[in-house]
Scaffold this motif. Structure first.
Motif, PDB file in Angstrom:
ATOM      1  N   MET A   1       0.865  -1.118   0.037  1.00 50.58           N
ATOM      2  CA  MET A   1      -0.023   0.261  -0.339  1.00 50.58           C
ATOM      3  C   MET A   1       0.879   1.380  -0.047  1.00 50.58           C
ATOM      4  N   GLY A   2       0.110   2.485  -0.549  1.00 47.27           N
ATOM      5  CA  GLY A   2       0.707   3.278  -0.079  1.00 47.27           C
ATOM      6  C   GLY A   2       1.570   4.124  -1.670  1.00 47.27           C
ATOM      7  N   ASN A   3       1.691   2.979  -2.597  1.00 45.73           N
ATOM      8  CA  ASN A   3       2.917   3.385  -3.195  1.00 45.73           C
ATOM      9  C   ASN A   3       2.355   3.807  -4.763  1.00 45.73           C
ATOM     10  N   ASP A   4       0.693   4.623  -4.965  1.00 40.54           N
ATOM     11  CA  ASP A   4      -0.141   4.488  -5.988  1.00 40.54           C
ATOM     12  C   ASP A   4       0.264   5.643  -6.612  1.00 40.54           C
ATOM     13  N   ARG A   5       1.411   6.029  -5.827  1.00 39.02           N
ATOM     14  CA  ARG A   5       2.176   6.689  -6.998  1.00 39.02           C
ATOM     15  C   ARG A   5       3.021   6.453  -7.841  1.00 39.02           C
TER      16      ARG A   5
ATOM     17  N   VAL B   1      11.980  10.239  -9.632  1.00 43.03           N
ATOM     18  CA  VAL B   1      12.789  10.373  -8.938  1.00 43.03           C
ATOM     19  C   VAL B   1      13.524   8.923  -9.042  1.00 43.03           C
ATOM     20  N   HIS B   2      12.592   7.870  -8.922  1.00 41.21           N
ATOM     21  CA  HIS B   2      12.126   6.693  -8.770  1.00 41.21           C
ATOM     22  C   HIS B   2      13.719   5.741 -10.021  1.00 41.21           C
TER      23      HIS B   2
ATOM     24  N   ALA C   1      15.480   7.585 -11.991  1.00 39.72           N
ATOM     25  CA  ALA C   1      16.578   8.548 -12.504  1.00 39.72           C
ATOM     26  C   ALA C   1      17.795   7.985 -11.972  1.00 39.72           C
ATOM     27  N   ALA C   2      17.626   6.348 -11.542  1.00 43.84           N
ATOM     28  CA  ALA C   2      18.995   6.197 -11.512  1.00 43.84           C
ATOM     29  C   ALA C   2      19.232   5.808 -12.777  1.00 43.84           C
TER      30      ALA C   2
ATOM     31  N   ASP D   1      19.855   8.126 -15.959  1.00 42.19           N
ATOM     32  CA  ASP D   1      21.162   9.022 -15.869  1.00 42.19           C
ATOM     33  C   ASP D   1      22.258   7.770 -16.331  1.00 42.19           C
TER      34      ASP D   1
ATOM     35  N   ASP E   1       9.067  15.321 -12.278  1.00 40.15           N
ATOM     36  CA  ASP E   1       9.564  15.908 -11.097  1.00 40.15           C
ATOM     37  C   ASP E   1      10.986  17.045 -11.344  1.00 40.15           C
ATOM     38  N   SER E   2      11.325  17.332 -10.762  1.00 39.01           N
ATOM     39  CA  SER E   2      12.513  18.450 -10.476  1.00 39.01           C
ATOM     40  C   SER E   2      14.179  17.479 -10.354  1.00 39.01           C
ATOM     41  N   ILE E   3      13.581  16.104 -10.718  1.00 37.90           N
ATOM     42  CA  ILE E   3      15.017  15.096 -10.599  1.00 37.90           C
ATOM     43  C   ILE E   3      15.489  14.929 -12.494  1.00 37.90           C
TER      44      ILE E   3
ATOM     45  N   TRP F   1      16.203  17.970 -13.970  1.00 41.02           N
ATOM     46  CA  TRP F   1      17.366  18.349 -13.627  1.00 41.02           C
ATOM     47  C   TRP F   1      18.215  17.551 -15.512  1.00 41.02           C
ATOM     48  N   LEU F   2      18.092  15.765 -15.049  1.00 40.98           N
ATOM     49  CA  LEU F   2      18.623  15.035 -16.230  1.00 40.98           C
ATOM     50  C   LEU F   2      18.312  15.638 -17.848  1.00 40.98           C
TER      51      LEU F   2
END
Lengths: 255, 384
Positions: free
Chosen positions: B1-5, B33-34, B36-37, B40, B65-67, B70-71
């Motif tokens: 739960m909590g991962n609806d995003r 962000v999730h 991004a790695a 990148d 998002d901002s990350i 940034w990429l």
């Protein structure tokens, strides 16, 4: 969603908090909408910070329910709480930066904890976030003890914002800053709120901050909340609210 | 739960198309962000491949998002730096303000300075270390001198400078409150000593000499040494942590501005209290160790209490007792002075309190043992 079609991101219902035998919060109800800046004001010791700490799960109220982003904070298990914590950021009164780490490392803590990015990318992101909050690159390698109070707050805001949270909680964001620094910080919060579409929940004493940033204000008096805009609250009959908005400082700030 | 995003996140992607000297990058999915790695790494290995113009089409990005932003910005500036002209750059309307913020706040991450390993660097480190030692030595000497002068000054104007209440409080804190732990440990040590002594001496039929070994060992050495080490761990560390925390909270500065003398208010009561309390504590520790020994002698060797006492009186003299006792105030002085000194050295951060508390305990235990060895040398020269 409430009747106006606005999404509610923080919903308090009947929150009761007692400290010792003193009733701090007497059945508080509050709705915070997405994208607004909600400011909580109140006298010293009225329980503003306690309210903030209850919402972010650092304290447990004696009764009532607290929902953040549709989740019941009081009933969440550890994993659910972790997922929720990634979606908010908290700025503490004195910054609460980790004193053993440099500013850049402080900003990278959530990234290191929640993602598997390369150090290079984390450095770039820390630099970007620090510059967003108006800190130069010389600040990044310093330790918190080498920074002024205002710079510490900015660095702490950068840390709170690093995961692009949906909500930021600010505890007395401008206390201890000079008027120019405080005005800059207000502007910063406003700008970031617009460009990142943040919901801001702040606790403050500062009338200038209220006027410059807050969309709505919740006044905590005698354990109860009164919510409104500056204009509507100025007409409230409550003596404390009258004194607050119409006393010498209030008049000067709101003139 | 909590991962609806995360659930509504779609995988991010980007495609590279080359047409002559034109490079076309199209992107889509969730640039957050999730992811991004992975993005990148791929973006870093992007080859220009002789292109002179580039088009960046981010219009199919559905979450940014901002990350992720940034990429994008980094890729764009990276291409520009390689001499590629950006002819088009697009992202969905709603993300334009975010991207504008990131672009205007573009900052070069600070380069990490590496210290080269050279002869000069080595000499510099040696020099710096020597200089630090010198400064510390001057600091310690200055501190000892200052406290000594303040100590004598209290005799000149005891009304103003002597803090009776604080001193009594410290005696209670370091002396009386330490009675249970010191008593318990010394009782056990008495038992252990008697048992070990009895075990060896029984073989020669000299069980009764256990009492001699116990009496001399406890009274001359072990009573005072072990009590001092317990107190260094218990009170020396407390002094450093208390004074250090006061320093972090600016309480020390507040005192100074109010005209309170920090040495009089904080340091002298602690050092004096410890110097007064430790001899009593050592006396009590000696008694407890002897009781422990007597109990063991009774059960292990059948030496009754009257026999034990008679043998003890033959084994020890007043000198034996005094040799131990005379060390107590000296050890107390060292523990108190070190504890307070390290407390005053605390800087205004949380880590420093912990570091200096550890250092204070290690230093005072070290000094106590070194001084104990020094006393042994002096006593052997004097023939006591």
């Amino acid at each position: 969603m409430d009747g106006d079609g606005k999404e509610i991101v923080i919903r308090l219902r009947g929150v009761v908090t007692r400290i010792g035998d003193r009733l701090i919060h007497d059945h508080l109800d509050l709705d915070v909408h997405r994208g607004e800046i909600m400011a909580v004001v109140g006298g010293s010791g009225s329980g503003k910070s306690v309210l903030l700490r209850s919402i972010v799960g650092l304290m447990r109220p004696n009764g009532g329910s607290i929902e953040v982003l549709g989740r019941d904070v009081l009933g969440l298990d550890e994993e659910g709480m972790r997922a929720l914590q990634m979606r908010w950021g908290v700025l503490f009164q004195d910054g609460a930066l980790f004193s053993s780490q440099s500013v850049a490392e402080n900003v990278q803590v959530p990234l290191r904890e929640y993602t598997s990015m390369s150090q290079e990318l984390m450095n770039e992101i820390a630099a970007m976030k620090l510059s967003m909050v108006g800190l130069g690159e010389d600040a990044a390698t310093k330790h918190p003890s080498e920074l002024s109070g205002g710079m510490r707050k900015r660095a702490s805001l950068a840390r709170a914002l690093v995961l692009d949270p949906e909500i930021v909680f600010l505890d007395e964001p401008t206390s201890g800053l000079d008027p120019i620094g405080a005005a800059n910080f207000d502007q910063l919060v406003r700008d970031l709120q617009k460009s990142l579409n943040l919901t801001v929940f702040m606790v403050t004493h500062d009338l200038d901050t209220l006027r410059a940033t807050a969309d709505r204000i919740a006044v905590l008096v005698n354990g109860r909340l009164k919510v409104g805009t500056i204009e509507s609250l100025r007409n409230d009959r409550d003596p404390w609210i009258q004194e607050y908005f119409s006393g010498p400082r209030g008049r000067a700030a709101l003139a | 739960m909590g991962n609806d995003r995360d659930q509504i996140d779609s995988r991010p992607w980007f495609r590279i198309e080359r047409a002559g000297s034109k490079l076309r990058l199209s992107m889509g999915g969730s640039w957050t962000v999730h992811h991004a790695a992975a993005l990148d790494l791929e973006l870093r290995s992007l080859e220009v491949g002789g292109a002179s113009e580039a088009e960046i089409d981010g219009s199919r990005i559905d979450k940014l998002d901002s990350i992720g932003g940034w990429l994008l910005v980094r890729t764009k500036t990276g291409l520009t730096d390689d001499g590629v002209r950006i002819v088009a750059f697009s992202v969905p309307e709603i993300y334009a303000p975010l991207l504008a913020t990131i672009e205007s706040e573009h900052m070069v991450p600070p380069a990490i300075v590496e210290h080269p390993v050279t002869l000069t660097a080595f000499l510099e480190r040696v020099g710096l270390a020597t200089h630090t030692v010198q400064i510390q030595a001057v600091g310690i000497l200055g501190y000892i001198g200052r406290i000594t002068v303040k100590w004598f000054l209290t005799f000149r104007s005891p009304r103003r400078n002597f803090r009776l209440a604080a001193t009594v409080h410290q005696i209670e804190e370091v002396g009386i409150n330490a009675l249970p732990i010191v008593g318990m440990l010394m009782f056990l040590i008495g038992i252990v000593l008697a048992y070990q002594g009895a075990d060896q001496l029984k073989r020669w039929g000299a069980e009764i000499l256990t009492v001699n070994a116990l009496g001399v060992g406890v009274l001359r050495e072990l009573g005072v040494l072990i009590t001092a080490i317990i107190i260094a761990g218990r009170s020396g560390s407390a002094f450093t942590a208390q004074i250090g925390t006061m320093k972090v909270n600016e309480e020390i500065d507040a005192m100074r501005t109010m005209g309170l003398d920090v040495d009089d208010v904080l340091i002298l009561p602690r050092v004096n209290g410890l110097v007064i309390a430790l001899p009593f504590l050592v006396f009590y520790a000696n008694v407890m160790a002897l009781i422990g020994g007597a109990v063991m002698c009774y059960f292990d060797l059948g030496i009754t209490v009257p026999v034990f006492v008679r043998q003890l009186r033959e084994a020890i003299t007043l000198d034996t007792f005094l040799v131990g006792m005379i060390k107590a105030p000296v050890f107390a002085y060292v523990i108190g002075m070190v504890g307070c000194y390290e407390g005053l050295n605390v800087e205004r951060n949380a880590a420093s309190v912990g570091r200096l508390t550890t250092r204070s305990v290690v230093e005072s235990v070290f000094l106590v043992i070194v001084l104990d060895a020094g006393f042994s040398v002096i006593f052997s020269i004097l023939g006591i």
